[in-house]
Design a protein around this motif. Structure first.
Motif, PDB file in Angstrom:
ATOM      1  N   ARG A 176      23.341  46.287  65.634  1.00 15.02           N
ATOM      2  CA  ARG A 176      24.560  46.300  66.274  1.00 15.02           C
ATOM      3  C   ARG A 176      25.149  44.813  66.162  1.00 15.02           C
ATOM      4  O   ARG A 176      26.021  44.081  66.652  1.00 15.02           O
ATOM      5  N   GLY A 177      24.620  44.155  64.858  1.00 15.68           N
ATOM      6  CA  GLY A 177      25.371  42.990  64.598  1.00 15.68           C
ATOM      7  C   GLY A 177      26.566  42.864  64.380  1.00 15.68           C
ATOM      8  O   GLY A 177      27.344  43.957  64.055  1.00 15.68           O
ATOM      9  N   ALA A 178      27.154  41.665  64.595  1.00 14.84           N
ATOM     10  CA  ALA A 178      28.691  41.534  64.613  1.00 14.84           C
ATOM     11  C   ALA A 178      29.294  41.530  63.110  1.00 14.84           C
ATOM     12  O   ALA A 178      28.746  40.915  62.168  1.00 14.84           O
ATOM     13  N   VAL A 179      30.210  42.354  62.986  1.00 17.88           N
ATOM     14  CA  VAL A 179      31.032  42.244  61.425  1.00 17.88           C
ATOM     15  C   VAL A 179      32.276  41.497  61.649  1.00 17.88           C
ATOM     16  O   VAL A 179      32.968  41.210  62.355  1.00 17.88           O
ATOM     17  N   GLN A 180      32.169  40.583  60.203  1.00 22.53           N
ATOM     18  CA  GLN A 180      33.342  39.837  60.151  1.00 22.53           C
ATOM     19  C   GLN A 180      34.248  40.568  58.823  1.00 22.53           C
ATOM     20  O   GLN A 180      33.869  40.654  57.774  1.00 22.53           O
ATOM     21  N   TYR A 181      35.592  41.059  59.528  1.00 18.04           N
ATOM     22  CA  TYR A 181      36.138  42.055  58.530  1.00 18.04           C
ATOM     23  C   TYR A 181      37.449  41.361  58.018  1.00 18.04           C
ATOM     24  O   TYR A 181      38.126  40.853  58.714  1.00 18.04           O
ATOM     25  N   THR A 182      37.385  41.151  56.918  1.00 22.26           N
ATOM     26  CA  THR A 182      38.498  40.607  55.951  1.00 22.26           C
ATOM     27  C   THR A 182      38.510  41.295  54.395  1.00 22.26           C
ATOM     28  O   THR A 182      37.491  41.605  54.192  1.00 22.26           O
ATOM     29  N   HIS A 183      39.637  41.412  54.059  1.00 25.05           N
ATOM     30  CA  HIS A 183      39.787  41.881  52.675  1.00 25.05           C
ATOM     31  C   HIS A 183      39.515  41.160  51.605  1.00 25.05           C
ATOM     32  O   HIS A 183      39.245  41.495  50.365  1.00 25.05           O
ATOM     33  N   THR A 184      39.109  39.971  51.779  1.00 21.47           N
ATOM     34  CA  THR A 184      38.958  38.770  50.794  1.00 21.47           C
ATOM     35  C   THR A 184      37.858  37.897  51.547  1.00 21.47           C
ATOM     36  O   THR A 184      38.034  36.697  51.736  1.00 21.47           O
ATOM     37  N   PRO A 185      36.660  38.609  51.554  1.00 22.85           N
ATOM     38  CA  PRO A 185      35.658  37.899  52.006  1.00 22.85           C
ATOM     39  C   PRO A 185      34.596  36.880  51.431  1.00 22.85           C
ATOM     40  O   PRO A 185      34.889  36.708  50.104  1.00 22.85           O
ATOM     41  N   ASP A 186      34.078  35.931  52.316  1.00 25.39           N
ATOM     42  CA  ASP A 186      33.225  34.902  51.445  1.00 25.39           C
ATOM     43  C   ASP A 186      31.724  35.592  51.596  1.00 25.39           C
ATOM     44  O   ASP A 186      31.711  36.723  51.985  1.00 25.39           O
ATOM     45  N   GLN A 187      30.841  34.984  50.886  1.00 31.92           N
ATOM     46  CA  GLN A 187      29.496  35.758  51.051  1.00 31.92           C
ATOM     47  C   GLN A 187      29.015  35.673  52.616  1.00 31.92           C
ATOM     48  O   GLN A 187      28.332  36.742  52.775  1.00 31.92           O
ATOM     49  N   TYR A 245      44.704  42.355  39.300  1.00 37.28           N
ATOM     50  CA  TYR A 245      44.763  41.341  40.586  1.00 37.28           C
ATOM     51  C   TYR A 245      45.478  40.080  40.865  1.00 37.28           C
ATOM     52  O   TYR A 245      44.825  39.315  41.053  1.00 37.28           O
ATOM     53  N   PRO A 246      46.505  40.219  40.730  1.00 33.45           N
ATOM     54  CA  PRO A 246      47.322  39.251  40.702  1.00 33.45           C
ATOM     55  C   PRO A 246      47.469  38.162  41.870  1.00 33.45           C
ATOM     56  O   PRO A 246      47.454  37.385  42.055  1.00 33.45           O
ATOM     57  N   GLN A 247      47.270  38.902  43.115  1.00 34.71           N
ATOM     58  CA  GLN A 247      47.390  38.422  44.670  1.00 34.71           C
ATOM     59  C   GLN A 247      46.049  37.673  44.374  1.00 34.71           C
ATOM     60  O   GLN A 247      46.144  36.293  45.110  1.00 34.71           O
ATOM     61  N   LEU A 248      44.739  38.251  44.137  1.00 33.96           N
ATOM     62  CA  LEU A 248      43.614  37.477  44.041  1.00 33.96           C
ATOM     63  C   LEU A 248      43.740  36.135  43.339  1.00 33.96           C
ATOM     64  O   LEU A 248      43.152  35.182  43.509  1.00 33.96           O
ATOM     65  N   HIS A 249      44.405  36.295  42.180  1.00 38.70           N
ATOM     66  CA  HIS A 249      44.343  34.980  41.333  1.00 38.70           C
ATOM     67  C   HIS A 249      45.251  34.054  41.872  1.00 38.70           C
ATOM     68  O   HIS A 249      44.999  32.896  41.389  1.00 38.70           O
ATOM     69  N   ARG A 250      46.380  34.361  42.629  1.00 34.40           N
ATOM     70  CA  ARG A 250      47.068  33.306  43.233  1.00 34.40           C
ATOM     71  C   ARG A 250      46.358  32.758  44.195  1.00 34.40           C
ATOM     72  O   ARG A 250      46.693  31.320  44.246  1.00 34.40           O
ATOM     73  N   GLN A 251      45.687  33.290  44.986  1.00 32.55           N
ATOM     74  CA  GLN A 251      44.878  32.763  46.184  1.00 32.55           C
ATOM     75  C   GLN A 251      43.862  31.785  45.718  1.00 32.55           C
ATOM     76  O   GLN A 251      43.169  31.060  46.387  1.00 32.55           O
ATOM     77  N   PHE A 252      42.966  32.457  44.879  1.00 36.59           N
ATOM     78  CA  PHE A 252      41.472  32.024  44.613  1.00 36.59           C
ATOM     79  C   PHE A 252      41.345  31.646  43.020  1.00 36.59           C
ATOM     80  O   PHE A 252      41.929  32.051  42.295  1.00 36.59           O
ATOM     81  N   ASP A 253      40.079  31.083  42.986  1.00 38.54           N
ATOM     82  CA  ASP A 253      39.543  30.907  41.396  1.00 38.54           C
ATOM     83  C   ASP A 253      38.121  30.648  41.874  1.00 38.54           C
ATOM     84  O   ASP A 253      37.785  30.396  42.773  1.00 38.54           O
ATOM     85  N   GLY A 254      37.498  30.688  40.612  1.00 38.11           N
ATOM     86  CA  GLY A 254      36.235  30.397  40.376  1.00 38.11           C
ATOM     87  C   GLY A 254      35.567  31.281  41.192  1.00 38.11           C
ATOM     88  O   GLY A 254      35.525  32.532  41.398  1.00 38.11           O
ATOM     89  N   GLN A 255      34.399  31.018  42.168  1.00 35.50           N
ATOM     90  CA  GLN A 255      33.340  31.686  42.703  1.00 35.50           C
ATOM     91  C   GLN A 255      34.213  32.444  43.779  1.00 35.50           C
ATOM     92  O   GLN A 255      33.876  33.478  44.384  1.00 35.50           O
ATOM     93  N   LYS A 256      35.217  31.655  44.551  1.00 31.32           N
ATOM     94  CA  LYS A 256      36.144  32.316  45.559  1.00 31.32           C
ATOM     95  C   LYS A 256      36.688  33.502  45.127  1.00 31.32           C
ATOM     96  O   LYS A 256      36.820  34.613  45.799  1.00 31.32           O
ATOM     97  N   TYR A 257      37.252  33.557  44.070  1.00 29.77           N
ATOM     98  CA  TYR A 257      37.719  34.650  43.183  1.00 29.77           C
ATOM     99  C   TYR A 257      36.967  35.738  43.078  1.00 29.77           C
ATOM    100  O   TYR A 257      37.017  36.902  43.234  1.00 29.77           O
ATOM    101  N   THR A 258      35.686  35.589  42.639  1.00 29.74           N
ATOM    102  CA  THR A 258      34.739  36.548  42.411  1.00 29.74           C
ATOM    103  C   THR A 258      34.196  37.106  43.821  1.00 29.74           C
ATOM    104  O   THR A 258      34.025  38.218  43.918  1.00 29.74           O
ATOM    105  N   LEU A 259      33.942  36.491  44.897  1.00 32.31           N
ATOM    106  CA  LEU A 259      33.728  36.862  45.991  1.00 32.31           C
ATOM    107  C   LEU A 259      34.917  37.732  46.597  1.00 32.31           C
ATOM    108  O   LEU A 259      34.643  38.902  47.169  1.00 32.31           O
TER     109      LEU A 259
END
Length: 646
Positions: A129-140, A235-249
């Motif tokens: 029953r743990g809470a879910v953090q829902y996002t399409h571009t999650p962090d760890q 993945y052009p949207q992800l490349h515009r928003q993130f780089d490095g480890q944030k992009y990988t996640l």
């Protein structure tokens, strides 16, 4: 190819009764309007304390209904006001009032029920029953709240099946351009209620993390400029928003969503070479791993070799008892040692990836003349020898843990069933269909089909699993530093899944998923092997490419026909004069399959696709195929011609 399938089906006509995967839960057709003119006419409802799987399913349903209708659908708990149709997601008091209870569901089973003013999407979930953090571009942190791939997530299966079956949503690939949600501002769904579960119980592929998915479905080698160019366009949207480890996640999130939407996971049954860790525990200390060393046991290792032995001694009683202790320790505490392959109720026992077995007198007594001269990669030369070891481990474990399983592979020289004894009831076998992707090598291919049937004949009541090698021909090309001719094989996939269903193989480990089309077909057929491959292909190309579908499908079929036709290959393979399985070589790839005439025809089809694609999205999808497949093929042909000159 189709004649072969027909013959195979006639050879084993009666299907096992439990192979049925769909059950009508209610005969009545009910129509439910979920949105009108872009405005919600329904509310998503969960329990006050929903399972993690139910929360995730509700968020996924909300997101997809937004893409389809444009409406912002509310998610509420059942104690809150509800507007319009109640979409009950997961277990709840309102579901109980309809006599739907979680204990009614078998493993991986789920329900889609249409009732007046109510749609139920529920299934067997892990009680988390743990809470879910829902996002399409999650962090760890957010990723850690998502349901695990091996968790029971029947409610998620219900939502995804509903979206596919009744809303016509398709997830063709995990890229920015791979999801197709048909726009329907007014959405009315009509259907019979049903209960079902995926046909394959175990559904998994060989990549260590989700962000590596397209390295296993793509042709370009990891780290190559070609792969980097394709990924930037995918993945052009992800490349515009993130780089490095944030992009990988963020990419990990997108690809994990894709895998979940295709119901990857199920009941874990890990099988792989599991004894490599015994060298650092019982042969010699390894630098940086000294803490694992327990003491030298040279008698547990293969005799008759100089230096570090290539295998263990599989008649050593000490080794049998140690492996059994490791299995029992895992089942009792969850602890596993380096190299172990274990999960859930399964512990794998599988030798090193070679056939250089022990030469001691005790081991030699298990060797006969069986398949001594067989040229086939998969044979029974060492089946009695290795499976007796598996049996001895299974006997010890079975006494302490009768409901647990010892898993092993039917692989290489122990690919056939043993002849001198029966496998213990707690042994699960994954048959390694090593030629599934090498369908042009007819002698080897049909030999391995015979072995697949033989395992079922020998063990008619046992759950059997598969290991498939969709990693070829890409893996052999990467290892050989050349570009392969793509191994497109949609029709063969259809044949094979008919065969798997006919002989009731209920789980698959994929050593690679093949390219994008093959991966998509595989996902769909693991869930329901009765689907028609040609219909899936037509839909795939039509919905991705629009007016460009005709030349794109023609391109695919041209490559597929060349790859799968023995007549496309050197005479020794085309005539079946050579036995054993034969991997692609650079000469085979570009001197025969990707010859000048065929490449010219493919170039014309690629040009036609670029000319006929209309919408920006269709053009981008064609461009992605060009970057990922056609540019790779052209580079392979050019490299071959350069090598030919020298």
């Amino acid at each position: 190819m189709r004649t072969l399938t027909a013959n195979l089906l006639l050879a084993f006509a009666p299907l096992a009764a439990h192979a049925a995967i769909c059950r009508a839960d209610s005969p009545e057709l009910v129509a439910l309007t979920l949105a009108r003119d872009g405005k919600p006419a329904a509310t998503i409802v969960t329990a006050q304390q929903p399972t993690r799987a139910a929360q995730f399913a509700a968020y996924e349903l909300q997101w997809h209904l937004k893409q389809i209708t444009g409406g912002d659908f509310r998610i509420v708990t059942e104690d809150q006001p509800i507007d319009g149709v109640a979409i009950l997601v997961g277990d709840s008091g309102r579901a109980h009032a309809l006599k739907i209870h979680p204990e009614q569901f078998a493993k991986q089973e789920y329900l889609i029920r249409f009732a007046p003013d109510t749609l139920v999407l529920a299934g067997r979930d892990k009680d988390d029953r743990g809470a879910v953090q829902y996002t399409h571009t999650p962090d760890q942190q957010a990723l850690n709240t998502w349901p695990g791939i091996w968790d029971e997530q029947g409610t998620m299966y219900a939502v995804y099946d509903f979206l596919e079956r009744y809303c016509s949503v398709r997830w063709f690939n995990p890229t920015q351009f791979g999801t197709d949600c048909p726009k329907q501002p007014t959405l009315t769904v009509t259907g019979h209620s049903l209960r079902r579960e995926p046909f394959m119980k175990y559904r998994y592929a060989a990549y260590p993390a989700s962000e590596n998915y397209d390295r296993y479905t793509g042709l370009w080698p990891s780290g190559s400029e070609g792969l980097q160019a394709w990924e930037a366009a995918a993945y052009p949207q992800l490349h515009r928003q993130f780089d490095g480890q944030k992009y990988t996640l963020a990419k990990r999130g997108w690809n994990t969503l894709f895998r979940m939407r295709h119901r990857e996971g199920g009941e874990i049954c890990p099988g792989n070479h599991s004894l490599y860790g015994y060298y650092r525990r019982f042969w010699a200390e390894e630098k940086g791993q000294e803490h694992w060393f327990e003491g030298k046991h040279a008698d547990w290792f293969a005799q008759g070799y100089e230096g570090r032995p290539p295998q263990m001694c599989y008649t050593s009683r000490g080794l049998v008892e140690q492996v059994a202790r490791d299995a029992c320790e895992f089942f009792e505490t969850g602890k596993s040692y380096p190299g172990a392959q274990a999960g859930g109720d399964c512990f794998c026992v599988e030798p090193m990836d070679n056939s250089q077995f022990c030469k001691c007198d005790h081991c030699r007594r298990w060797l006969t003349d069986r398949d001594a001269d067989s040229p086939m990669f998969t044979n029974g030369r060492h089946s009695d020898y290795f499976f007796q070891f598996v049996n001895e481990v299974a006997k010890i474990v079975g006494k302490k843990h009768p409901n647990k399983h010892i898993v092993c592979l039917a692989y290489m020289t122990h690919g056939a069933p043993p002849e001198r004894f029966r496998l213990e009831p707690n042994v699960l076998v994954q048959y390694c269909f090593a030629c599934n992707r090498l369908n042009y090598d007819r002698v080897s291919y049909e030999h391995e089909i015979d072995l697949l049937k033989q395992w079922r004949r020998e063990y008619p009541e046992r759950t059997l699993y598969l290991w498939l090698y969709d990693t070829f021909p890409v893996e052999v090309a990467n290892n050989g530093k050349f570009h392969c001719f793509p191994g497109f094989f949609a029709q063969a996939i259809g044949e094979q899944f008919n065969l798997f269903r006919q002989y009731d193989y209920r789980g698959v480990f994929h050593c690679g998923y093949g390219q994008e089309v093959e991966a998509y077909l595989t996902y769909r057929l693991m869930d329901d092997p009765t689907l028609d491959v040609n219909a899936l292909l037509d839909e795939y190309f039509a919905r991705l490419y629009g007016p460009a579908a005709e030349p794109m499908l023609a391109f695919y079929r041209t490559v597929e026909q060349a790859y799968g036709d023995p007549a496309s290959y050197p005479e020794s393979i085309a005539t079946g004069k050579l036995e054993g399985h034969h991997h692609q070589t650079e000469e085979m790839a570009w001197g025969y399959l990707g010859n000048g005439k065929r490449m010219a025809a493919l170039a014309r089809l690629m040009a036609a696709a670029k000319d006929t694609a209309q919408t920006p999205e269709q053009k981008q999808r064609v461009a992605l195929f060009e970057l990922g497949t056609w540019e790779y093929m052209k580079a392979g042909r050019e490299l071959y011609l350069e090598h030919a000159k020298t």
